[in-house]
Motif scaffolding. Structure first.
Motif, PDB file in Angstrom:
ATOM      1  N   ASP A  44      68.125  47.702  52.291  1.00  0.00           N
ATOM      2  CA  ASP A  44      69.477  48.241  52.479  1.00  0.00           C
ATOM      3  C   ASP A  44      70.484  47.118  52.671  1.00  0.00           C
ATOM      4  O   ASP A  44      71.588  47.156  52.112  1.00  0.00           O
ATOM      5  CB  ASP A  44      69.508  49.177  53.699  1.00  0.00           C
ATOM      6  N   ARG A  45      70.112  46.111  53.457  1.00  0.00           N
ATOM      7  CA  ARG A  45      71.023  44.989  53.670  1.00  0.00           C
ATOM      8  C   ARG A  45      71.295  44.264  52.355  1.00  0.00           C
ATOM      9  O   ARG A  45      72.442  43.896  52.057  1.00  0.00           O
ATOM     10  CB  ARG A  45      70.446  44.003  54.698  1.00  0.00           C
ATOM     11  N   ALA A  51      75.055  43.134  48.083  1.00  0.00           N
ATOM     12  CA  ALA A  51      75.141  43.498  46.660  1.00  0.00           C
ATOM     13  C   ALA A  51      74.182  42.671  45.820  1.00  0.00           C
ATOM     14  O   ALA A  51      74.495  42.266  44.705  1.00  0.00           O
ATOM     15  CB  ALA A  51      76.571  43.350  46.154  1.00  0.00           C
ATOM     16  N   ASP A  52      72.985  42.429  46.382  1.00  0.00           N
ATOM     17  CA  ASP A  52      71.998  41.586  45.703  1.00  0.00           C
ATOM     18  C   ASP A  52      70.599  42.173  45.905  1.00  0.00           C
ATOM     19  O   ASP A  52      69.765  41.597  46.610  1.00  0.00           O
ATOM     20  CB  ASP A  52      72.077  40.155  46.267  1.00  0.00           C
ATOM     21  N   PRO A  53      70.323  43.335  45.316  1.00  0.00           N
ATOM     22  CA  PRO A  53      69.021  43.973  45.524  1.00  0.00           C
ATOM     23  C   PRO A  53      67.889  43.167  44.898  1.00  0.00           C
ATOM     24  O   PRO A  53      68.095  42.470  43.897  1.00  0.00           O
ATOM     25  CB  PRO A  53      69.178  45.328  44.836  1.00  0.00           C
ATOM     26  N   VAL A  54      66.706  43.278  45.505  1.00  0.00           N
ATOM     27  CA  VAL A  54      65.549  42.553  44.988  1.00  0.00           C
ATOM     28  C   VAL A  54      64.485  43.507  44.449  1.00  0.00           C
ATOM     29  O   VAL A  54      63.454  43.052  43.948  1.00  0.00           O
ATOM     30  CB  VAL A  54      64.942  41.641  46.066  1.00  0.00           C
ATOM     31  N   VAL A  59      61.592  51.798  42.772  1.00  0.00           N
ATOM     32  CA  VAL A  59      60.687  51.303  43.806  1.00  0.00           C
ATOM     33  C   VAL A  59      61.215  51.671  45.190  1.00  0.00           C
ATOM     34  O   VAL A  59      60.460  52.105  46.067  1.00  0.00           O
ATOM     35  CB  VAL A  59      60.512  49.772  43.675  1.00  0.00           C
ATOM     36  N   TYR A  60      62.516  51.510  45.393  1.00  0.00           N
ATOM     37  CA  TYR A  60      63.118  51.879  46.685  1.00  0.00           C
ATOM     38  C   TYR A  60      62.844  53.349  46.990  1.00  0.00           C
ATOM     39  O   TYR A  60      62.459  53.709  48.109  1.00  0.00           O
ATOM     40  CB  TYR A  60      64.609  51.609  46.658  1.00  0.00           C
ATOM     41  N   ASP A  61      63.065  54.211  45.999  1.00  0.00           N
ATOM     42  CA  ASP A  61      62.847  55.641  46.202  1.00  0.00           C
ATOM     43  C   ASP A  61      61.394  55.937  46.569  1.00  0.00           C
ATOM     44  O   ASP A  61      61.105  56.821  47.383  1.00  0.00           O
ATOM     45  CB  ASP A  61      63.227  56.426  44.943  1.00  0.00           C
ATOM     46  N   ALA A  62      60.461  55.195  45.964  1.00  0.00           N
ATOM     47  CA  ALA A  62      59.047  55.401  46.268  1.00  0.00           C
ATOM     48  C   ALA A  62      58.737  55.019  47.716  1.00  0.00           C
ATOM     49  O   ALA A  62      57.986  55.723  48.415  1.00  0.00           O
ATOM     50  CB  ALA A  62      58.181  54.600  45.301  1.00  0.00           C
TER      51      ALA A  62
END
Length: 686
Positions: A44-45, A51-54, A59-62
């Motif tokens: 989330d951070r 604004a820099d997801p890894v 995958v996040y939803d899983a």
């Protein structure tokens, strides 16, 4: 590399296939849930604050779904879990609470000399004053309180001394951490600004416009309307964000405002990247001019900058008046007037299916009113103006009321291409001159409210208790989303709604159930088929006898029916040829709705007679009288012609029908004479 990565498998390249929940004991489930919470907070951070997801959304939803499953199966949810952001129970009203420290207002000006006067007053008392400059966000101020790192309260600014406790709503905003990170103080109360990003605001307004609902005038109104929702699940669905910019109180001290700004991100609190410190007021004035130049490129609305004394000691010495701080001033931008940019073009679907293109704009002041949308009228007007997304335009208020695009200022190439299908239901669009209409009918969500109201009205199935107010409540609460949902309503759920009780809920359910075997003519009228009112519906029912025959009829067969011309025949054919409409009708049938074939239950005593009714009858509704005539072989039409045999008049008859009857030498009957006619033909209406 994040510190969690060495021990937490869900931080970098996390797995998305998990062992069955049944194979875990409670200890193992708690350990996995703790790791998932930690990882999701980290992601989330990265996403909301940097604004820099890894990881990908999939995958996040899983990971999120796995955490929800563990918490639900083992009953191990916690107040600071990311899963708590989906909302909570609605509240009847907000509690008013005192602020930890006053949240005062800030003096403002558009005059640079007044900003210099502000600095002169301060610099007469203090040497070497530095200033912190930050954008003045056009959102909603909020006080957020953390104890031992956990979010415990969120309060609106209110009157500056007290505000509304909107904690449940604040918890749904993903850029506001539920649990602080790093070396945070035991107690922290921080001021922030909740806002709706401009791109999210335009997307949200586009959805409203396409559904035929009124959009918000500007992002601030959208934010204010959202944060004061009594249902947190509604807030969770809307795209709110937050910047933090002021420590109100804490168990730790900072020497300056800028030092706060450098530290807050370590706790997971998002600050604005344009905040800076300057050494003199001229640099602050230049900062304002620079930000004004960047204004249109920012993804949030600002209406100026705030200039604050940086040092804490100087601030405390300066203090405040009863209403505002003496150590800060807002240097505002001039209002945007008349000229603005088209950020998007949405196609609004009205309640009758008419399509209207709407320009979604950067909010602009036009005659003292903030305008964020303007009508483009129809596809031909778009082509005439040559308007497209991204164009600079001049806005005017037609008749000083309705905003419209008066002129395109940018001479770009081409114009917005009007869609070929409805943006809501994807049904084909039909053009009639400059106008455009959705052919989706009962399958189009944008037309749903009107369809439901008509379905239950007197020209439809006359469902007692199903008026417009009830329909609006059922839609707003999500109890119905499609027409067939009427027949799935649950009495207990209804009784739980505001203004309802067990008796009223049961009465409505019984009224709906009573329509499960409607006369075919009533059902056809209730569907709202274009140009098919009660009279035409009766003619169609007489001609085709049952619903399947009518749905399979050709245009030529439809055109042979009395009162159905070539245009109307085409509309009826297209309505029943629509796969979406047929799917809705099939759903209705699956819920037990089966229109009854139009059979002459009383014989042919009135065969060959054409009768028209006007005015109010004592013993019958007009619909009942017409059905009575047709049940005995007669024809009940809606207008007087040379083929009409009788005009039956009740109280307050229509002048046009009476005049037409006189012109065509049609015999007039009152209600008693009509019943005498029935008796003469051997018909007992009872």
């Amino acid at each position: 590399m994040p510190p969690e990565s060495t021990e937490n498998p869900y931080v970098e390249e996390p797995p998305t296939e998990f062992e069955p929940v049944e194979s875990l004991d409670e200890t193992e489930a708690r350990e996995q849930a703790d790791l998932l919470r930690e990882a999701i907070r980290y992601h989330d951070r990265r996403y909301y604050r940097k604004a820099d997801p890894v990881i990908s959304d999939r995958v996040y939803d899983a990971l999120f779904a796995r955490l929800e499953t563990l918490e639900d199966r083992f009953d191990i949810d916690s107040a600071d879990s990311p899963t708590q952001r989906v909302g909570g129970e609605p509240v009847d009203e907000f509690e008013t609470v005192d602020h930890v420290a006053p949240m005062l207002s800030i003096d403002s000006t558009e005059d640079a000399d007044e900003v210099r006067n502000f600095a002169d007053r301060i610099e007469r008392e203090f040497d070497g004053v530095s200033y912190v400059c930050e954008p003045k966000f056009d959102g909603i101020s909020i006080e957020v309180v953390y104890e031992d790192g956990q979010l415990v309260r969120g309060v609106t600014r209110g009157d500056g001394r007290e505000g509304d406790d909107v904690t449940a709503n604040v918890r749904t905003i993903r850029s506001i951490p539920l649990q602080l990170s790093g070396d945070y103080p035991e107690f922290l109360a921080v001021r922030g600004e909740i806002y709706m990003p401009r791109d999210a605001f335009q997307a949200y307004n586009r959805e409203l416009v396409e559904r035929g609902e009124d959009p918000f005038a500007n992002p601030r109104n959208a934010t204010a309307g959202t944060i004061r929702q009594h249902d947190p699940t509604v807030v969770a669905e809307r795209p709110l964000d937050c910047f933090f910019f002021e420590v109100l109180d804490a168990s730790r001290e900072w020497e300056s405002r800028y030092a706060e700004d450098e530290t807050l991100p370590e706790f997971g609190l998002r600050v604005n990247e344009h905040t800076t410190r300057v050494d003199d007021i001229e640099a602050a004035i230049s900062y304002r001019d620079d930000i004004l130049d960047q204004r249109d490129d920012l993804n949030y609305e600002i209406d100026g900058v705030v200039i604050k004394v940086d040092g804490r000691a100087e601030r405390e010495a300066l203090g405040s008046t009863a209403r505002h701080y003496r150590w800060a001033i807002a240097y505002k931008f001039p209002a945007r007037t008349e000229e603005t940019t088209v950020r998007d073009i949405a196609v609004q679907v009205g309640r009758t299916g008419r399509l209207t293109p709407v320009a979604l704009l950067d909010p602009v002041d036009v005659g003292g009113v903030t305008v964020a949308r303007a009508s483009l009228h129809n596809p031909d007007e778009i082509a005439r103006l040559g308007v497209d997304i991204g164009d600079g335009v001049r806005i005017e208020r037609a008749g000083d009321v309705i905003p419209q695009v008066a002129e395109v200022l940018d001479d770009g190439d081409g114009h917005f291409e009007f869609p070929d299908s409805c943006p809501v239901c994807e049904s084909a669009i039909e053009r009639d001159g400059p106008m455009a209409h959705c052919t989706g009918g009962i399958a189009c969500d944008a037309q749903l409210r009107e369809s439901l109201v008509y379905y239950g009205s007197d020209p439809g199935l006359d469902i007692d208790g199903l008026g417009e107010r009830t329909i609006r409540q059922l839609l707003d609460t999500g109890l119905i989303e499609r027409l067939p949902d009427l027949y799935r309503l649950d009495a207990d759920e209804l009784a739980g709604l505001e203004g309802w009780g067990e008796r009223s809920a049961r009465n409505l359910i019984e009224a709906i159930e009573a329509t499960e075997e409607p006369p075919l003519a009533d059902f056809l009228s209730a569907l709202g088929v274009p140009h098919v009112g009660p009279a035409t519906a009766r003619e169609l029912a007489r001609e085709f006898g049952d619903l399947d025959s009518l749905m399979g009829a050709s245009v030529d067969e439809l055109e042979s029916v009395d009162e159905v011309g070539d245009v109307v025949a085409g509309e009826i054919h297209d309505f029943f040829a629509s796969e979406a409409n047929r799917a809705v009708i099939e759903e209705l049938r699956n819920e037990g709705v089966e229109p009854q074939s139009a059979e002459m239950s009383g014989g042919d005593e009135l065969a060959g007679l054409t009768i028209v009714f006007t005015g109010s009858l004592d013993e019958y509704t007009r619909s009942e009288a017409q059905e009575l005539v047709e049940a005995h072989g007669g024809s009940a039409t809606g207008s007087v012609s040379g083929n009409t045999d009788y005009l039956v008049t009740g109280e307050n008859p229509g002048a046009t029908k009476v005049e037409d009857a006189e012109a065509e030498d049609v015999e007039r009957l009152d209600e008693d004479e009509f019943e005498a006619l029935l008796a003469d033909r051997g018909i007992d209406p009872t």
